[in-house]
Design an enzyme around this catalytic site. Structure first.
Site, short mmCIF file in Angstrom:
data_model
loop_
_atom_site.label_atom_id
_atom_site.label_comp_id
_atom_site.label_asym_id
_atom_site.label_seq_id
_atom_site.Cartn_x
_atom_site.Cartn_y
_atom_site.Cartn_z
N ASP A 26 -1.07 2.29 19.09
CA ASP A 26 -1.66 2.38 17.76
C ASP A 26 -2.57 1.16 17.54
OD1 ASP A 26 -0.94 3.77 14.83
OD2 ASP A 26 -1.55 1.67 14.68
N HIS A 61 -2.73 -0.70 15.04
CA HIS A 61 -2.03 -1.77 14.32
C HIS A 61 -0.84 -2.30 15.13
CE1 HIS A 61 -4.06 0.70 11.24
NE2 HIS A 61 -4.35 -0.48 10.72
N GLU A 110 0.82 -1.22 0.00
CA GLU A 110 0.00 0.00 0.00
C GLU A 110 0.85 1.26 0.00
OE1 GLU A 110 1.75 -0.25 3.36
OE2 GLU A 110 0.22 -1.80 3.20
N TYR A 138 -6.50 8.23 11.29
CA TYR A 138 -6.92 8.71 9.97
C TYR A 138 -8.31 9.32 9.92
CZ TYR A 138 -2.93 5.80 9.57
OH TYR A 138 -1.69 5.28 9.81
N ASP A 172 -5.60 5.53 15.93
CA ASP A 172 -6.54 4.85 15.03
C ASP A 172 -7.40 3.80 15.76
OD1 ASP A 172 -4.12 3.52 15.25
OD2 ASP A 172 -3.73 3.44 13.09
N HIS A 212 5.87 0.18 11.82
CA HIS A 212 5.90 -1.02 10.98
C HIS A 212 7.28 -1.26 10.35
CE1 HIS A 212 1.66 -1.64 11.38
NE2 HIS A 212 1.36 -0.47 10.84
C1 6XA Z 1 -2.72 -0.91 4.97
C2 6XA Z 1 -2.98 -0.41 6.33
C3 6XA Z 1 -1.78 0.25 6.91
C4 6XA Z 1 -2.02 0.73 8.30
C5 6XA Z 1 -0.92 1.60 8.78
C6 6XA Z 1 -1.08 2.08 10.18
N1 6XA Z 1 -3.91 -1.39 4.32
N2 6XA Z 1 -0.24 1.61 11.07
O1 6XA Z 1 -1.89 2.89 10.56
O2 6XA Z 1 -0.23 1.97 12.35
ZN ZN Z 2 -2.11 2.25 12.82
#
Ligand code: 6XA
Ligand code: ZN
Length: 343
Positions: free
Chosen positions: A196, A198, A118, A324, A285, A160
């Site tokens: 976060d 994720h 992405e 976001y 998020d 990440h």
């Molecule tokens: C990709 C999603 C990436 C998420 C990135 C994010 N489809 N990481 O917010 O904390």
């Molecule tokens: Zn995230």
């Protein structure tokens, strides 16, 4: 609280993100920072300064040299190859392929150093990533210098990114840089608390075999959420690092009542580990209206989370990660900081 912000983040603004088979305007966009800055100012948090120049030696110590060379030169090589779009990796060294041979070709090299497609690289991505890292480094310096807390308004985010892979909107792992700098600054043990939505796969990977940096993450369960391939509860560290990783994956629809219990579990584990300083991977998020996530936190919950984190009583570096739901990103981020400050 001193806040570090670099204008250079604007240089990273890809036009496309691969989402659901479409190229959409990236969720991780420059305006996120404007919402946070505006909210900080509205709330009287105006000690906002540019970071010092990035400490390149510390970045080189964290990352693979081939990876850094790739990030620095990728755009020029891409253009020289005659490609007209942004760099979007499409071929990856997956199961039973060669994982230790970076190709010469830039399209192949992009896939070699990428963990998720992405994330596009454009002209200016490298400079923005350096500016983001510089924010984390300067915020850490402020904390080493005696501040109780400092906020690095990092963009692009970092959690990440591994030592040798980008993806999930991340290029250089800012939280890991902060943790390493706190160690170098004299903290015997450090913790990274990743709130976060994720999983912070990059941070986990960097510290997985170490016991001097504890990593705790609250996130959407990997069965259901990006980055999908790491973040299970049974990943607890390896070798000397056994027991120094704590994953708290949670299901779709998780409300604050459940999430805050996980936060308390992480906080207790950080205390038990004996951390002397803390890095918070501050993504917001987990918010109920986030367009790409599935937890149900409301804005006041972020204030409460900041208060609980302050309960650790540790010098703390906050590094901005995701979030976001554009207008709420500022409110929720600043709520965490205010909860921390007020506690
Ligand atoms: C990709 C999603 C990436 C998420 C990135 C994010 N489809 N990481 O917010 O904390
Ligand atoms: Zn995230």
């Amino acid at each position: 609280m001193r806040i570090f912000h670099s204008e250079t983040h604007r240089r990273h603004f890809p036009q496309g993100e691969l989402n659901g088979g479409e190229l959409v305007t990236p969720f991780e966009r420059p305006s996120r920072v404007e919402y946070v800055l505006n909210r900080l100012k509205d709330r009287g948090l105006t000690d906002i300064v540019a970071p010092d120049a990035p400490d390149r030696a510390a970045i080189a110590a964290l990352c693979d040299p081939g990876y850094l060379e790739f990030l620095e030169t990728a755009w020029d090589q891409w253009v020289a190859e005659g490609f007209r779009g942004e760099i979007i990796a499409a071929s990856f060294p997956v199961r039973r392929m060669q994982t230790a041979r970076p190709p010469r070709n830039i399209d192949g090299k992009a896939g070699y150093y990428c963990l998720a497609a992405e994330t596009a690289i454009t002209n200016g991505t490298w400079e923005a990533a350096l500016g983001s890292a510089a924010c984390a480094q300067s915020a850490t310096r402020a904390v080493i210098g005696g501040a109780r807390g400092a906020f690095a308004l990092c963009r692009p985010p970092g959690h990440h990114a591994t030592a040798d892979m980008y993806g999930g909107y991340c290029f250089i792992n800012n939280a890991a840089l902060a943790a390493e700098a706190l160690r170098a600054g004299g903290a015997g043990r450090v913790a990274v608390l990743d709130i976060d939505f994720h999983h912070g796969n990059g941070t986990q990977d960097i510290f997985y075999a170490r016991d001097d940096v504890f990593f705790a993450s609250l996130h959407g369960a990997p069965e259901d959420a990006f980055p999908y391939f790491l973040g299970y509860a049974d990943e607890t560290g390896s070798g000397a690092g056994e027991g120094a990783t704590l994953n708290l994956p949670m299901a779709p629809g998780t409300p604050y009542a459940t999430w805050s219990q996980a936060l308390d579990t992480a906080i207790a584990a950080i205390r038990a580990h004996g951390a002397e300083a803390l890095v918070v991977s501050l993504g917001v998020d987990a918010y109920k209206d986030d367009p790409i996530s599935f937890f149900k936190l409301d804005s006041p919950d972020f204030t409460d989370a900041g208060r609980r984190i302050a309960g650790l009583g540790l010098p703390t570096v906050f590094c901005m990660e995701g979030g976001y739901a554009i207008e709420a990103v500022g409110i929720n981020t600043v709520n965490v900081l205010e909860g921390f400050e007020g506690a």
